[in-house]
Scaffold this active site. Sequence first.
Site, PDB file in Angstrom:
ATOM      1  N   GLU A 125     -19.374 -28.866  43.557  1.00  0.00           N
ATOM      2  CA  GLU A 125     -19.719 -27.445  43.649  1.00  0.00           C
ATOM      3  C   GLU A 125     -20.230 -27.111  45.047  1.00  0.00           C
ATOM      4  OE1 GLU A 125     -19.177 -25.121  41.538  1.00  0.00           O
ATOM      5  OE2 GLU A 125     -18.696 -26.253  39.709  1.00  0.00           O
ATOM      6  N   ARG A 140     -23.795 -16.939  28.026  1.00  0.00           N
ATOM      7  CA  ARG A 140     -22.897 -16.415  26.990  1.00  0.00           C
ATOM      8  C   ARG A 140     -23.190 -17.083  25.659  1.00  0.00           C
ATOM      9  NH1 ARG A 140     -18.224 -17.804  24.908  1.00  0.00           N
ATOM     10  NH2 ARG A 140     -18.143 -19.699  26.160  1.00  0.00           N
ATOM     11  N   CYS A 153     -25.976 -25.565  33.880  1.00  0.00           N
ATOM     12  CA  CYS A 153     -25.479 -26.364  35.009  1.00  0.00           C
ATOM     13  C   CYS A 153     -25.883 -25.732  36.336  1.00  0.00           C
ATOM     14  CB  CYS A 153     -23.953 -26.498  34.937  1.00  0.00           C
ATOM     15  SG  CYS A 153     -23.387 -27.578  33.607  1.00  0.00           S
ATOM     16  N   HIS A 189     -19.013 -30.797  38.764  1.00  0.00           N
ATOM     17  CA  HIS A 189     -18.521 -30.519  37.413  1.00  0.00           C
ATOM     18  C   HIS A 189     -17.317 -31.416  37.107  1.00  0.00           C
ATOM     19  CE1 HIS A 189     -20.630 -26.506  36.650  1.00  0.00           C
ATOM     20  NE2 HIS A 189     -20.749 -27.178  35.518  1.00  0.00           N
TER      21      HIS A 189
END
Lengths: 220, 220, 220, 220
Positions: free
Chosen positions: D86, D96, D149, D173
Site C-alpha cells: 500500500e 461498511r 486495515c 494487502h
Amino acid sequence: MEKRVLVTGFEPFGGETVNPALEVVEALAGRVLDVDGSDPVQIVAARIPTVFGTSIAVLEKEIERISPFVVLCVGQAGGRHHITPERVAINVDDARIPDNAGNAPVDAPVVPGGTVGYLSDLPIKRMVRAMQDVGIPSSVSNSAGTFVCNHLFYGLMHLLKTKYTRVRGGFIHIPFLPSQVVGRELPSMNLTDMVRGLEVCVRVAVEHTLDLPLSGGKEC
Amino acid sequence: MEKRVLVTGFEPFGGETVNPALEVVEALAGRVLDVDGSDPVQIVAARIPTVFGTSIAVLEKEIERISPFVVLCVGQAGGRHHITPERVAINVDDARIPDNAGNAPVDAPVVPGGTVGYLSDLPIKRMVRAMQDVGIPSSVSNSAGTFVCNHLFYGLMHLLKTKYTRVRGGFIHIPFLPSQVVGRELPSMNLTDMVRGLEVCVRVAVEHTLDLPLSGGKEC
Amino acid sequence: MEKRVLVTGFEPFGGETVNPALEVVEALAGRVLDVDGSDPVQIVAARIPTVFGTSIAVLEKEIERISPFVVLCVGQAGGRHHITPERVAINVDDARIPDNAGNAPVDAPVVPGGTVGYLSDLPIKRMVRAMQDVGIPSSVSNSAGTFVCNHLFYGLMHLLKTKYTRVRGGFIHIPFLPSQVVGRELPSMNLTDMVRGLEVCVRVAVEHTLDLPLSGGKEC
Amino acid sequence: MEKRVLVTGFEPFGGETVNPALEVVEALAGRVLDVDGSDPVQIVAARIPTVFGTSIAVLEKEIERISPFVVLCVGQAGGRHHITPERVAINVDDARIPDNAGNAPVDAPVVPGGTVGYLSDLPIKRMVRAMQDVGIPSSVSNSAGTFVCNHLFYGLMHLLKTKYTRVRGGFIHIPFLPSQVVGRELPSMNLTDMVRGLEVCVRVAVEHTLDLPLSGGKEC
C-alpha cells in the site's frame, strides 16, 4: 404485403423487478422497418413467462398467431457487458435458481431424445459488426447457459427445424439496466442503447441470411 | 492388470511460453492411483500440438498406443478463476488468434457433417464437488470456446462415440499459472493446487460413471 | 444575483479520441438550476488539458475568471462501473503512461512540501445516494489514482485551502462511454445517464455543505 | 546482535473463518534472514484483533515488546488478484461492515486532528519488482480502504512519525486463499506463494531504504 418479425422478452426473474429484455421488446413493438427491395417489415412483440416448458408453449402459440418469417428471442444476462447474439443452444436444463413457477431441473433435456445442440440461424457476426458500427458494445456469446433462456432458444430452434422450417430464428442476451445495478459493481447498458442495438439486429436478421466471415466469441 | 488413464496437455500458444495444462499433465505422468474394488490405475500423459487437425490426429495415435479406459484432455483458459470441467463440445472452429501452425478457421466444422454438440462423458458435477471438498476453486463451464481446446474436445468425443465406444472422456480447462500474470490483473492458480485438483478429477472419472444430481455452471 | 458553479472536464488522453468528462461538462454548460431558498445557480464549463502542471494553471485561471462558489472537476476512469465521487486527493504524481505533453513523473509531489492528502469538500455520500435514487449506478471511490486526475484534484484542494478559502470543491470520476468499449469487455455508461448523474451532483453540492452519515467505498 | 522485523496479521473478519494475513504471518514467524553486510534479521509475528482502536493499541504493545527496526502489517483484501504493497494511509474510519467488536464508525478520523494521510516508509515499487521477479503477481495499491486495515496502517505510521521515529513501516494487502473462494468467482492465491512473496517483501524492506524510480498502481 407486410412481413412480420416476432421478438420476445421474458418476465422478470431471479429477484429482479424488471427484465430489460421485456422493456426492449415492448419499446420495439409496432415499429415498421423499411427494407431495400422488399416489403416493409413489422416488429411484433410477445411476453414470455420465465418458466421451463410453458415458455416454449407460449412461444409456439405466438408463432402460430403471428406467422413471422424471423423470430428473435431476447433474454437478460446479468453480469455481461455487451449485447451478445448467441451462437448455440444446448439440450440441457440445469437450474441454479428456480424459475418463476418454482421448477429447478438438473441435467434434464429440453427435448428428450433431441439433438445435443442447435446453431443459431441468424447472421450473428454481422449483427455484432452492425451494432459496433453504431457504437454499441457487442460480441458473440458461445453459451446461453442452461436456464430458461437456453431452454427457450433450444425450443425455438427445435420448432424451426422440425415444424416451421421456413422461419429463421435465434437468441440474443442483453445486460442489466443501470437501475438494476445502482449499488452493485456490475456492468449495465442504457435502455435507449439496447433498443437501438436490437433494432439493428432485427434489420440485419431481416436483410441477411448469410453471415460475414469474421471470428467471434471468446476462444475459451 | 493395470488400467490406464490418458491425460493430455497442450503446447504453449497465444504468445505464452508455458501452458499450465502441459505442466499439470507432466506432473501427473506415471502416478498410480489405488482404487477401491478395482485394479490400480496408471496415469499416462501426452503432449498435444495446439494445432487444428493435428491435435486430434495425435490424440488418436495416443489412444491407440495406450489403450486407456478414460481420456481426460486439459487446456489453458486464461482469465478463468476456477478449474472448470467442460459440459459440452460444439462442432465449430472459429479462431480469433492463429493456432501454432498459423491456421485461423472461421465458422468451420470440426467434423464436416458431424452432430452440433457432444456432452462430456465424465461426472463433471462430482468432479467439481470433489475439488471443492479439498479447497480447490472449481465450477462447471458451459463453453469450451471455439479454438483448439473445443476442437480437441469435440474430436475426442467424436472418436469415443464412433470408434472407441468403450472409452469414456472429457475436457477440463484450468487457469493461468501465477507466473503468467505477474504484471496483469488476471486470476491464476498455483501449479500444486492444479495438480492436486486434476488428480482428484482423474480419481472421480475412474471411480464414477454416474454424476451427482447437482446444478452447475452459470445460468447464462 | 446569479451564483456560478465551475465544472471542468479533461481533454482526451491515453489513446482515446473522446473524453466522457469533457462530453458531460459541455452538455451541462449554461444550465441554470433553480435552488430552494437561494438565487439560481449557473453551470459554467471549462476544458482542462490533460497535462501535469498546466492543468492546475488553467484551472486557477478559470476560477479567477468565473468566481464560482463550488468547483467540480470531472475525469474519465476507464474500467469503472459507477459514477464515483472521490474522497481524497494525494500529493503524488506517478504516471504509468505519459500525459498529453509527454510528461511521466514518478513519485513526485504535486505540491512540493504540501500535505500528504486533502479530503473532498463535497458531500460525496449524499451525491451517491441522490444518484442512486434516480437509478444511476454510483459509489464512493477512495482513490483518484496518481495520474493527472488526482493531480488536478490535489491542486484544486490546495488552491481552495490556501487561497480561495470560501470556495468548496471536489472531484468525480466517470466511466467510459459505450462507444469507447465496443470491442472490449469493459463497463461503460451512456452519456445521457452521466449528464443526469452529474447534474444531480452539482445540485447536491450547491444545496448541501454537510454530508449524510452513511458509509461508502470499498473496505479495502 | 540480531535485528528484528515485526510482521502482523489480523484475526478473521467479515464472516470468514480464516485470515490469509494471519496464516502467512504465522508461517514466517521465527525465520531468520541472512542479510549482506549486516547482522541476520529475525521475523517476529503478532496477531492483531480486527477491531478499531484495539488493533492500534495491540500493535504499539508489540512494538514496545519486540523493538523492531521495521514493521510490516499484513491484511486480507478479498477480491484482489495481487499482493499489493500500500502506498498511503488516510485518516478516515468508514466501515461498511462491523469490526469484530461490532463497531462501524462512519467518516470518523483514526487520529482526531491528525494529518489527512501518511505515505508508506517502505520501498513499495522495489517490493513489487522483487516479487514479480520470482513469479508472484504483484502491484502497488493506492488505497488501503477505510476499514480496520487502513486504520492500523494509519495508526502505525502515526506512531512511527510521532514516537518511534527510528522505525520504518508499511502495509501490504494480500488476496483470499483458494479455500476461501471455492464456490465463488473471485481471485485467490496459494499460501505457499503468499509466504514466499511476503518473505521477499521483508527482505527488500530490510535491505533498502530507497525505492526504485518505477511508476506503480492504477492511474485512476
